[in-house]
Design a protein around this motif. Sequence first.
Motif, PDB file in Angstrom:
ATOM      1  N   ASN A 166       0.832  -1.207   0.000  1.00  0.00           N
ATOM      2  CA  ASN A 166       0.000   0.000   0.000  1.00  0.00           C
ATOM      3  C   ASN A 166       0.867   1.257   0.000  1.00  0.00           C
ATOM      4  O   ASN A 166       0.587   2.222  -0.724  1.00  0.00           O
ATOM      5  N   SER A 169       2.442   1.616  -3.374  1.00  0.00           N
ATOM      6  CA  SER A 169       1.463   2.061  -4.375  1.00  0.00           C
ATOM      7  C   SER A 169       1.180   3.554  -4.249  1.00  0.00           C
ATOM      8  O   SER A 169       0.884   4.231  -5.242  1.00  0.00           O
ATOM      9  N   THR A 206       0.928   0.912 -10.154  1.00  0.00           N
ATOM     10  CA  THR A 206       0.046   1.294  -9.031  1.00  0.00           C
ATOM     11  C   THR A 206      -1.189   0.402  -9.004  1.00  0.00           C
ATOM     12  O   THR A 206      -1.587  -0.089  -7.932  1.00  0.00           O
ATOM     13  N   ARG A 210      -2.200  -2.213  -5.987  1.00  0.00           N
ATOM     14  CA  ARG A 210      -3.452  -2.001  -5.262  1.00  0.00           C
ATOM     15  C   ARG A 210      -4.427  -3.168  -5.446  1.00  0.00           C
ATOM     16  O   ARG A 210      -5.205  -3.478  -4.538  1.00  0.00           O
ATOM     17  N   GLU A 211      -4.373  -3.800  -6.597  1.00  0.00           N
ATOM     18  CA  GLU A 211      -5.180  -5.010  -6.779  1.00  0.00           C
ATOM     19  C   GLU A 211      -4.689  -6.115  -5.848  1.00  0.00           C
ATOM     20  O   GLU A 211      -5.498  -6.875  -5.292  1.00  0.00           O
ATOM     21  N   CYS A 213      -3.257  -5.649  -2.903  1.00  0.00           N
ATOM     22  CA  CYS A 213      -3.703  -5.285  -1.549  1.00  0.00           C
ATOM     23  C   CYS A 213      -5.118  -5.795  -1.304  1.00  0.00           C
ATOM     24  O   CYS A 213      -5.427  -6.292  -0.220  1.00  0.00           O
ATOM     25  N   PHE A 223      -8.581  -0.040   0.647  1.00  0.00           N
ATOM     26  CA  PHE A 223      -7.862  -0.580  -0.506  1.00  0.00           C
ATOM     27  C   PHE A 223      -8.684  -0.428  -1.786  1.00  0.00           C
ATOM     28  O   PHE A 223      -8.144  -0.135  -2.853  1.00  0.00           O
ATOM     29  N   ASN A 226      -8.510   3.285  -2.648  1.00  0.00           N
ATOM     30  CA  ASN A 226      -7.227   3.667  -3.256  1.00  0.00           C
ATOM     31  C   ASN A 226      -7.179   3.313  -4.736  1.00  0.00           C
ATOM     32  O   ASN A 226      -6.714   4.101  -5.564  1.00  0.00           O
ATOM     33  N   LEU A 227      -7.654   2.103  -5.062  1.00  0.00           N
ATOM     34  CA  LEU A 227      -7.660   1.682  -6.466  1.00  0.00           C
ATOM     35  C   LEU A 227      -8.629   2.548  -7.273  1.00  0.00           C
ATOM     36  O   LEU A 227      -8.337   2.940  -8.404  1.00  0.00           O
ATOM     37  N   THR A 230      -7.036   5.772  -8.242  1.00  0.00           N
ATOM     38  CA  THR A 230      -6.120   5.671  -9.379  1.00  0.00           C
ATOM     39  C   THR A 230      -6.869   5.936 -10.680  1.00  0.00           C
ATOM     40  O   THR A 230      -6.403   6.694 -11.542  1.00  0.00           O
ATOM     41  N   TYR A 259     -15.049   0.412  -8.139  1.00  0.00           N
ATOM     42  CA  TYR A 259     -14.308   0.237  -6.879  1.00  0.00           C
ATOM     43  C   TYR A 259     -14.804   1.183  -5.785  1.00  0.00           C
ATOM     44  O   TYR A 259     -14.741   0.847  -4.599  1.00  0.00           O
TER      45      TYR A 259
END
Length: 586
Positions: A166, A169, A206, A210-211, A213, A223, A226-227, A230, A259
């Motif tokens: 994490n 990323s 990234t 993140r995938e 995580c 998580f 965060n994705l 992106t 997501y």
Amino acid sequence: MIFIISTSYDFIRPEGSFFWGENYFPEIRNYIPLNTTDVLSIKEAILYFNKTAYKEKPALKLKITQSHITRYYLKLHYSIVEEIKFHSYQVRDALKNYFHKKSVLELPFCAAVESEKFFSILNNSELTSKIKHLELNHNWSAIYKILEQNQPIENSEFWNRADLLNSFSFATAKLSECSINLKKSFPDKEKRNEFIKEKKVFRELTIKLRERCIELNPDNPAFYSNLAYTYYQSLNELSAPNGRRDGNVIKEAEKALQYIDKALQIDSLRITDRYRKAIILSEILPGYTLYKSAGKSENDNNESKTERYNSATEMIKRGVEEFINLVHIYEKNSNEDQNLKSFDALKKSYNKYYIKSLYHIAQKKVKLTKIDFNLINLIYGYKPLNIQSDNQNRIITNLNIANFYIETCIQKDYTKKKEEKYLIDLVECDNFVPAVYKAYLKGLIESFLFLITDKSKNLNTAKEFYHKALELNFPRELANQNKLFVIEKIAVLNLIEGKYEPALKMLERILFRQKNKHDTNTPMKPFAPEYVAYTLCIAYILSNQIKDAEMVIEKYRNNCNKIFERKFQKLKEHLKLKDQKYNSAK
């Protein structure tokens, strides 16, 4: 056992002592053995420097030569043995983890810990502490170098540590950012493409991190968030003027929403995710659907245009719903936690999204009223609003809702210490929404209410807030913005009231660089947007200055977008028809 000692000094003598009396000993007492014999048996200590300026100083290993402890104080005599390989901040962070503290401010100045357990935590957290330190200094390249040294990451011990992945990323996400004017920064196309490719590598890495995580911890909403971010960041870059164009806006938006929804399924109170979802639905996708997708198909007929318009409208409605949900969540939690410390944390973290959401709701509600504003009506002696009687109540209701939210936004966004009684004074505060925009939106809503209801109160309020918008300055980050949109609306109100001369003066001042528009030796250089030129043409026609109107029409008619091309063409046809009638009458 071993003592862990914290000091605020930047230097300590090779030999000396530490003393904690009545001011600090009661706090320390809970972190050392109750048995005096156990305290006296501790012969080693680690000392770290706790001030921010000294956090990178190596921690020191001390020999405890003598100990004194009573019910009221602790005194330790020491001699320095050596510097250890760990920085002070690493020892501090390990102690924080040892005692499960949320903040380093909760740590005691002296504590006794199990040596083996503490050094196990210190060794395991060494890399984490180093990365956190680099994060605080925004040194994303240094963090990436650590990751680069452990490639391929799938074969590294890090691949099963979500916390480290994490952090990595976050650094690669920062390195992937491409929020600049590419054409201006890279005039050379090859260098520009090379820069875009480099950013793409970081962006894809990234996503990969993140995938992973999410695979390791599928129940952690952060998580997914965060994705989603992106894709949200990528979406903004693809939509920005002169930004990169190496992606698909629709696909990036779908991924971001996918997501975000997963994060909200786990934690429905996530305000930042709700805000981003609302922005995608109400700002990014509608504009792309209406304009970017237009004209790409040969079958782009009126039916497909209607479908795009309806689709964009539905997206805006969904976005408004998300903004309203955010406002309700914030206000509900604020009311429930108003007597708790968490209330201050909530306000500090999410107040920005709350205030901006209030503004967006007002702005989008105005858009959703679907007001048919047609300035050309003025030259035929009608109001510039085309409203069917059965729609009037609906429009007024939506405008009143918009008014409520912009007024709430103005009130909540006021942060100055000076108490103000009137809304017109509260609007002066630049905080999360620029004061110019707040004043302008309030004036716009009041303008529409005036045109529907003919109430002078609405007209006076509209003028008041438009003029306030002109008086105010943009915040520093928007210093290059102009206020032509405000001036044009003031001119429109003047035209509606039949005050043609002040409207002409305002608009002419904007439109022409040269001092004398009748100077035929110097070519006229219009530099204002089409909407300003169009309003000026209406003003010329209302003032019976036909030649001036024709001159502006010819300058703009073939040098503007299709919407205004049609508008200027209608004005030209009107003047032609008027001229024919005049000649036939003669």
